[in-house]
Scaffold this motif. Structure first.
Motif, PDB file in Angstrom:
ATOM      1  N   ARG A   1       0.862  -1.143   0.066  1.00 18.40           N
ATOM      2  CA  ARG A   1       0.027  -0.007   0.014  1.00 18.40           C
ATOM      3  C   ARG A   1       0.810   1.174   0.221  1.00 18.40           C
ATOM      4  O   ARG A   1       0.419   2.529  -0.063  1.00 18.40           O
ATOM      5  N   THR A   2       2.191   1.136   0.040  1.00 20.09           N
ATOM      6  CA  THR A   2       3.065   2.158   0.174  1.00 20.09           C
ATOM      7  C   THR A   2       3.859   2.385  -1.131  1.00 20.09           C
ATOM      8  O   THR A   2       4.213   1.645  -1.779  1.00 20.09           O
ATOM      9  N   THR A   3       3.729   3.704  -1.776  1.00 19.00           N
ATOM     10  CA  THR A   3       4.257   4.124  -3.041  1.00 19.00           C
ATOM     11  C   THR A   3       5.669   4.746  -3.104  1.00 19.00           C
ATOM     12  O   THR A   3       6.025   5.251  -2.022  1.00 19.00           O
ATOM     13  N   VAL A   4       6.401   4.531  -4.245  1.00 21.00           N
ATOM     14  CA  VAL A   4       7.570   5.433  -4.280  1.00 21.00           C
ATOM     15  C   VAL A   4       7.443   6.927  -4.164  1.00 21.00           C
ATOM     16  O   VAL A   4       8.169   7.526  -3.385  1.00 21.00           O
ATOM     17  N   ARG A   5       6.084   7.427  -4.580  1.00 22.56           N
ATOM     18  CA  ARG A   5       5.809   8.660  -4.332  1.00 22.56           C
ATOM     19  C   ARG A   5       5.850   9.112  -2.944  1.00 22.56           C
ATOM     20  O   ARG A   5       6.056  10.286  -2.470  1.00 22.56           O
ATOM     21  N   GLN A   6       4.920   8.230  -2.058  1.00 23.04           N
ATOM     22  CA  GLN A   6       5.045   8.385  -0.741  1.00 23.04           C
ATOM     23  C   GLN A   6       6.392   8.345  -0.014  1.00 23.04           C
ATOM     24  O   GLN A   6       6.490   9.182   0.802  1.00 23.04           O
ATOM     25  N   LEU A   7       7.072   7.644  -0.424  1.00 21.76           N
ATOM     26  CA  LEU A   7       8.339   7.537   0.317  1.00 21.76           C
ATOM     27  C   LEU A   7       9.222   8.827  -0.163  1.00 21.76           C
ATOM     28  O   LEU A   7       9.937   9.430   0.665  1.00 21.76           O
ATOM     29  N   LEU A   8       9.144   9.618  -1.151  1.00 21.28           N
ATOM     30  CA  LEU A   8       9.921  10.688  -1.730  1.00 21.28           C
ATOM     31  C   LEU A   8       9.277  11.724  -0.905  1.00 21.28           C
ATOM     32  O   LEU A   8      10.016  12.714  -0.565  1.00 21.28           O
ATOM     33  N   GLN A   9       8.059  11.886  -0.691  1.00 19.63           N
ATOM     34  CA  GLN A   9       7.060  13.117  -0.250  1.00 19.63           C
ATOM     35  C   GLN A   9       7.096  12.839   1.398  1.00 19.63           C
ATOM     36  O   GLN A   9       6.650  13.810   1.913  1.00 19.63           O
ATOM     37  N   HIS A  10       7.558  11.862   1.871  1.00 23.30           N
ATOM     38  CA  HIS A  10       7.625  11.595   3.326  1.00 23.30           C
ATOM     39  C   HIS A  10       6.182  11.526   3.900  1.00 23.30           C
ATOM     40  O   HIS A  10       5.550  12.053   4.847  1.00 23.30           O
ATOM     41  N   THR A  11       5.410  10.949   2.907  1.00 22.31           N
ATOM     42  CA  THR A  11       3.777  10.694   3.245  1.00 22.31           C
ATOM     43  C   THR A  11       3.581   9.025   3.268  1.00 22.31           C
ATOM     44  O   THR A  11       2.322   8.957   3.429  1.00 22.31           O
ATOM     45  N   SER A  12       4.586   8.211   3.586  1.00 14.48           N
ATOM     46  CA  SER A  12       4.453   6.903   3.793  1.00 14.48           C
ATOM     47  C   SER A  12       3.905   6.550   4.956  1.00 14.48           C
ATOM     48  O   SER A  12       3.431   5.457   5.273  1.00 14.48           O
ATOM     49  N   GLY A  13       4.339   7.402   6.025  1.00 18.07           N
ATOM     50  CA  GLY A  13       3.951   6.890   7.564  1.00 18.07           C
ATOM     51  C   GLY A  13       4.864   5.894   8.327  1.00 18.07           C
ATOM     52  O   GLY A  13       4.671   5.705   9.055  1.00 18.07           O
ATOM     53  N   ILE A  14       5.769   5.610   7.322  1.00 19.21           N
ATOM     54  CA  ILE A  14       6.823   4.688   7.946  1.00 19.21           C
ATOM     55  C   ILE A  14       7.522   5.680   9.096  1.00 19.21           C
ATOM     56  O   ILE A  14       8.201   6.611   8.889  1.00 19.21           O
TER      57      ILE A  14
END
Length: 305
Positions: A45-58
Motif C-alpha cells: 500500500r506504500t508507493t515510491v511517491r509517498q517515500l519521496l514526499q514523506h507521506t508513507s507513514g513509515i
C-alpha cells in the motif's frame, strides 16, 4: 551533505521515471517484496511517491547519540540498510500511507534500495554517473563507511549542553549508503542551480518534484510556511514568492541552502557546530541561517557561490 543528499536520491528516482524504468505509483513491494511488513506496515500500500514526499507513514528509528559518551561509543558503528529498515518495522506506522506527513529517513533508505533494484547499480554509483560527472561536481564524494574526510575540511562540533562542546568530526553516518556524501558550498550551489534550471530533469518530472504538500506542525516551527515536494522543500521569501531548498545536518555539520525558482540565484550556509542541546538553540540556529538565505535570495541580497 547529510539530508541534502535526499535531493540527489530524488533526482535519480525521477530520472528513472522519465526513462520508464519505474513509476512513482509503484509499490514498495513491487521492488522490495516483503521488506516493509509487520506491525501494520504494508509495502503493498506504500508507493515510491509517498517515500519521496514523506507521506508513507513509515516510522523513523535510526540509531543516534545524545551525549558525549554515546558519541564515543557509537561513532564507528556500521549499519546496513536492511538493519535500519528492520528497526523501523518494529514500530507501527505513524499514519496510514498517504494520510499525513512525517519526515522519514527510512523512506529514503528504501529509495536507495529501489534505485539499486531498478538499475543494477548502488545508488551512489547512479548519483555519480547521472549528476556529479555531468555537472563537473568533482568536490562532491561518497565516503561510504570511511570516517575520515578529504582534506582540507572544517572540524565539526556538537553542543550537548553547558560545558559539553565535543569535536565530533570522526564518525560514520548512520545511513552511510545514502548520507555519506561530502561536498563544498560551490558544488552544492551548482547542483541546486542546475536542478532548478531544468538541466537534470525533463519539465514534467521537475514539475512533479515541485508539487508540494504541507509539512507537519512540528516541522513548521523550523520551516515557517514550508511545504515538501519530492525531495525538495518550498519556503516563502520575505520579499514575496518562494525558494527551493533541502537542508542537511548530522554530527556537528549543519547546512542550509536555497535557490530561486529559475535556478539563477542560490546561496548555501555551512556551519560546523550544531547547537543541538535544547529546542531553543536548534530553532535559533535554524532561524539565523534561514535569514541569511532569505537575504541572499531577495533582490536586496547578493547571489553567492
Amino acid at each position: 551533505m547529510a539530508s541534502t543528499s535526499k535531493t540527489l536520491v530524488a533526482t535519480v528516482v525521477l530520472q528513472l521515471e522519465a526513462e520508464d524504468r519505474l513509476s512513482l505509483d509503484d509499490t514498495v513491494d513491487h521492488w522490495l517484496p516483503g521488506m516493509v511488513r509487520g506491525n501494520g506496515n504494508d509495502g503493498s500500500r506504500t508507493t515510491v511517491r509517498q517515500l519521496l514526499q514523506h507521506t508513507s507513514g513509515i516510522h523513523d528509528d535510526l540509531p543516534g547519540y545524545t551525549t558525549p559518551k554515546e558519541y564515543y561509543q557509537q561513532r564507528h558503528d556500521v549499519h546496513r540498510p536492511g538493519q535500519l529498515v528492520a528497526r523501523a518495522m518494529a514500530h507501527a506506522p505513524d499514519f496510514p500511507p498517504g494520510e499525513g506527513w512525517a519526515y522519514s529517513n527510512t523512506g529514503y533508505i528504501l529509495l536507495g534500495l529501489i534505485i539499486q533494484k531498478a538499475t543494477g547499480h548502488p545508488a551512489p554509483q547512479e548519483i555519480e554517473n547521472r549528476i556529479l560527472r555531468p555537472l563537473g561536481l568533482d568536490q562532491t564524494r561518497w565516503m561510504g563507511t570511511s570516517s575520515t574526510l578529504p582534506r582540507p575540511h572544517t572540524r565539526a562540533y556538537q553542543l550537548f549542553g553547558p560545558g559539553s562542546r565535543v569535536d565530533v568530526t570522526d564518525q560514520i553516518p548512520v545511513d552511510h549508503d545514502n548520507l555519506s556524501w561530502v561536498t563544498t558550498t560551490r558544488d552544492e550551489n551548482r547542483f541546486l542551480r542546475a536542478l532548478l534550471a531544468g538541466r537534470l530533469l525533463p519539465a514534467r518530472q521537475l514539475a512533479a518534484m515541485k508539487r508540494t504538500v504541507p509539512v507537519s506542525a512540528e516541522v513548521q516551527h523550523l520551516w515557517p510556511g514550508g511545504r515538501y515536494g519530492l525531495g525538495l522543500v518550498e519556503r516563502p521569501l520575505s520579499c514575496g514568492g518562494t525558494y527551493w531548498s533541502h537542508e542537511g545536518g548530522d554530527g556537528g555539520y549543519i547546512t542550509l541552502n536555497g535557490v530561486t525558482d529559475d535556478g539563477r540565484r542560490s546561496a548555501v550556509v555551512s556551519m560546523s557546530e550544531a547547537r543541538g542541546d535544547t529546542p531553543e538553540h536548534i530553532l535559533g540556529q535554524e532561524n539565523a541561517a534561514s535569514a541569511l538565505i532569505d537575504h541572499a535570495l531577495c533582490p536586496r541580497g547578493l547571489s553567492t557561490s
